[in-house]
Enzyme design. Structure first.
Site, PDB file in Angstrom:
ATOM      1  CD  GLU A  69      -4.411  -7.800   1.775  1.00  0.00           C
ATOM      2  OE1 GLU A  69      -5.293  -7.068   2.287  1.00  0.00           O
ATOM      3  OE2 GLU A  69      -3.204  -7.551   1.864  1.00  0.00           O
ATOM      4  CG  HIS A  87      -9.751  -5.837   0.977  1.00  0.00           C
ATOM      5  ND1 HIS A  87      -9.969  -6.938   1.787  1.00  0.00           N
ATOM      6  CD2 HIS A  87      -8.428  -5.566   1.072  1.00  0.00           C
ATOM      7  CE1 HIS A  87      -8.821  -7.308   2.348  1.00  0.00           C
ATOM      8  NE2 HIS A  87      -7.872  -6.498   1.928  1.00  0.00           N
ATOM      9  CD  GLU A 122      -2.780  -1.366   2.400  1.00  0.00           C
ATOM     10  OE1 GLU A 122      -2.823  -0.431   3.210  1.00  0.00           O
ATOM     11  OE2 GLU A 122      -3.490  -2.386   2.485  1.00  0.00           O
ATOM     12  CG  ASP A 168     -12.467  -9.072   2.218  1.00  0.00           C
ATOM     13  OD1 ASP A 168     -12.497  -8.121   1.418  1.00  0.00           O
ATOM     14  OD2 ASP A 168     -11.911  -8.993   3.334  1.00  0.00           O
ATOM     15  CG  ASN A 200      -0.483  -6.943  -1.297  1.00  0.00           C
ATOM     16  OD1 ASN A 200      -1.122  -7.552  -2.148  1.00  0.00           O
ATOM     17  ND2 ASN A 200      -0.916  -6.806  -0.045  1.00  0.00           N
TER      18      ASN A 200
HETATM   19  O1  9MR Z   1      -6.913  -7.988   8.661  1.00  0.00           O
HETATM   20  C1  9MR Z   1      -6.008  -7.133   9.305  1.00  0.00           C
HETATM   21  C2  9MR Z   1      -6.609  -6.625  10.615  1.00  0.00           C
HETATM   22  O2  9MR Z   1      -6.725  -7.702  11.529  1.00  0.00           O
HETATM   23  C3  9MR Z   1      -5.754  -5.521  11.199  1.00  0.00           C
HETATM   24  O3  9MR Z   1      -6.381  -4.978  12.322  1.00  0.00           O
HETATM   25  C4  9MR Z   1      -5.532  -4.445  10.145  1.00  0.00           C
HETATM   26  C5  9MR Z   1      -4.671  -3.354  10.703  1.00  0.00           C
HETATM   27  O4  9MR Z   1      -4.330  -2.398   9.777  1.00  0.00           O
HETATM   28  O5  9MR Z   1      -4.912  -5.020   9.004  1.00  0.00           O
HETATM   29  C6  9MR Z   1      -5.721  -5.961   8.374  1.00  0.00           C
HETATM   30  O6  9MR Z   1      -5.094  -6.477   7.203  1.00  0.00           O
HETATM   31  C7  9MR Z   1      -4.858  -5.541   6.150  1.00  0.00           C
HETATM   32  C8  9MR Z   1      -3.661  -6.039   5.375  1.00  0.00           C
HETATM   33  O7  9MR Z   1      -2.565  -6.252   6.231  1.00  0.00           O
HETATM   34  C9  9MR Z   1      -3.283  -5.075   4.269  1.00  0.00           C
HETATM   35  N1  9MR Z   1      -4.414  -4.806   3.410  1.00  0.00           N
HETATM   36  C10 9MR Z   1      -5.654  -4.434   4.064  1.00  0.00           C
HETATM   37  C11 9MR Z   1      -6.014  -5.465   5.130  1.00  0.00           C
HETATM   38  C12 9MR Z   1      -7.363  -5.157   5.752  1.00  0.00           C
HETATM   39  O8  9MR Z   1      -7.323  -3.954   6.419  1.00  0.00           O
END
Ligand code: 9MR
Length: 340
Positions: free
Chosen positions: A260, A232, A152, A262, A196
């Site tokens: 990722e 997402h 990101e 969903d 990513n």
């Molecule tokens: O799923 C993850 C969640 O449990 C955490 O609280 C969050 C914190 O920023 O990150 C989520 O995972 C993220 C991933 O690492 C990067 N892309 C977006 C995902 C969803 O927010």
């Protein structure tokens, strides 16, 4: 099974003492996905603690991404103070079920401990980044399939701005991503190095920005092997250009992956919504299947109750860990069957 056992089970089953076999019992998505991987974000909060979650995660996936366990704040909470406990648990689990691991992640603006985010000069941050990447990749040498070296880092304000404003770009400017990628390749040439990101799934201003950044990296010899498309999504809003977009990055000579996935229902989980969600899952998995260089599709979690989006019913298994229509649609897409 012997005739006796067969008859015995049948008797028990009709007497109601055995649960009716679920129709999904024989569908193993990781097998249908071959030659690709089917993956999930794995989370140590639930692994081995929620029995039914563990049953699904043990059988259905051939690649795992630690959902939080390898993020900077978890794995190096203090300067040069590494804690591999939770991350190792996932790596060991993956090995035990003969699955791969996608490392996640090295350079991101979130989930950073305060010592990284607030206190360091550019020179100190550079040293910390190199030490972080080197120590972790050394620890996992020979064990990981890939690393999300970059997560990101493209701005949401393209085309006005290319890189996201965070500690990395504040200290290193446009050298941030090349630094991380170069450090990673120097440690270990085996794992695939990923960039990513989200909102780069369709052809749009953000994916165009990434496309030109990556093209210039390739021209300049900055090491990058693959692009991860997070995916997402919101119900009914899969970009029409997903497959075309995956293909244009693949045509640069890169692997691509859905990392990722969903799909947020944004409303009640009724039959109509679940049917649309199944179609959407099919569309995404099919786009990967149709793209030769698409190596994996991973969902971000397993069951609706353990998702980072608590009320979106976003995943292919419901809170009872029963397969939803989306599960069968994923199977269809891997098998080359038409949209449900
Ligand atoms: O799923 C993850 C969640 O449990 C955490 O609280 C969050 C914190 O920023 O990150 C989520 O995972 C993220 C991933 O690492 C990067 N892309 C977006 C995902 C969803 O927010």
């Amino acid at each position: 099974m012997s005739l006796f056992l067969c008859l015995f089970s049948l008797a028990l089953y009709s007497a109601g003492s055995l649960a009716a076999p679920s129709p999904s019992q024989n569908i193993i998505l990781r097998d249908l996905a071959v030659p690709r991987f089917f993956g999930a974000a794995a989370n140590t909060t639930f692994l081995f603690h929620d029995v039914n979650y563990t049953k699904v995660i043990e059988t259905q996936f051939s690649i795992f991404t630690p959902e939080n366990e390898m993020k900077w704040e978890s794995i190096e909470p203090e300067p040069n103070g590494f804690d591999f406990t939770a991350a190792d648990e996932i790596v060991r689990f993956a090995e035990s079920v003969n699955a791969k691991v996608r490392g996640h992640n090295f350079m991101w603006g979130n989930q950073l401990p305060p010592w990284v985010n607030d206190t360091l000069s550019a020179t100190e941050l550079d040293r910390a980044l190199k030490n972080h990447i080197t120590t972790i990749m050394d620890h996992y040498r020979g064990k990981l399939y890939s690393w999300d070296v970059i997560n990101e880092m493209i701005s949401d304000n393209t085309p006005n701005e290319t890189f996201k404003d965070n500690i990395w770009t504040q200290k290193f400017g446009e050298e941030a991503m090349p630094k991380a990628l170069t450090y990673a390749r120097a440690v270990d040439s085996q794992p695939k190095l990923y960039i990513n990101d989200y909102s780069i799934e369709g052809i749009n201003s953000k994916s165009d920005a990434l496309y030109s950044v990556v093209s210039s990296f390739l021209a300049d010899g900055v090491p990058v092997d693959a692009i991860g498309f997070q995916c997402h999504f919101t119900l009914g809003q899969i970009p029409d250009t997903l497959q075309e977009n995956l293909q244009r990055f693949a045509d640069l000579g890169l692997d691509v992956a859905i990392t990722e996935l969903d799909i947020n229902l944004m409303g009640p989980s009724n039959a109509t919504a679940l049917e649309q969600q199944a179609k959407d899952y099919w569309t995404v998995v099919n786009a990967c299947v149709q793209t030769k260089r698409c190596v994996s599709t991973s969902v971000w979690g397993v069951s609706d109750d353990h998702s980072w989006i608590p009320n979106g019913s976003v995943l292919p298994w419901n809170a009872e860990k029963q397969p939803k229509p989306a599960f069968y649609a994923i199977a269809d897409a891997f098998e080359g069957k038409p949209e449900p």
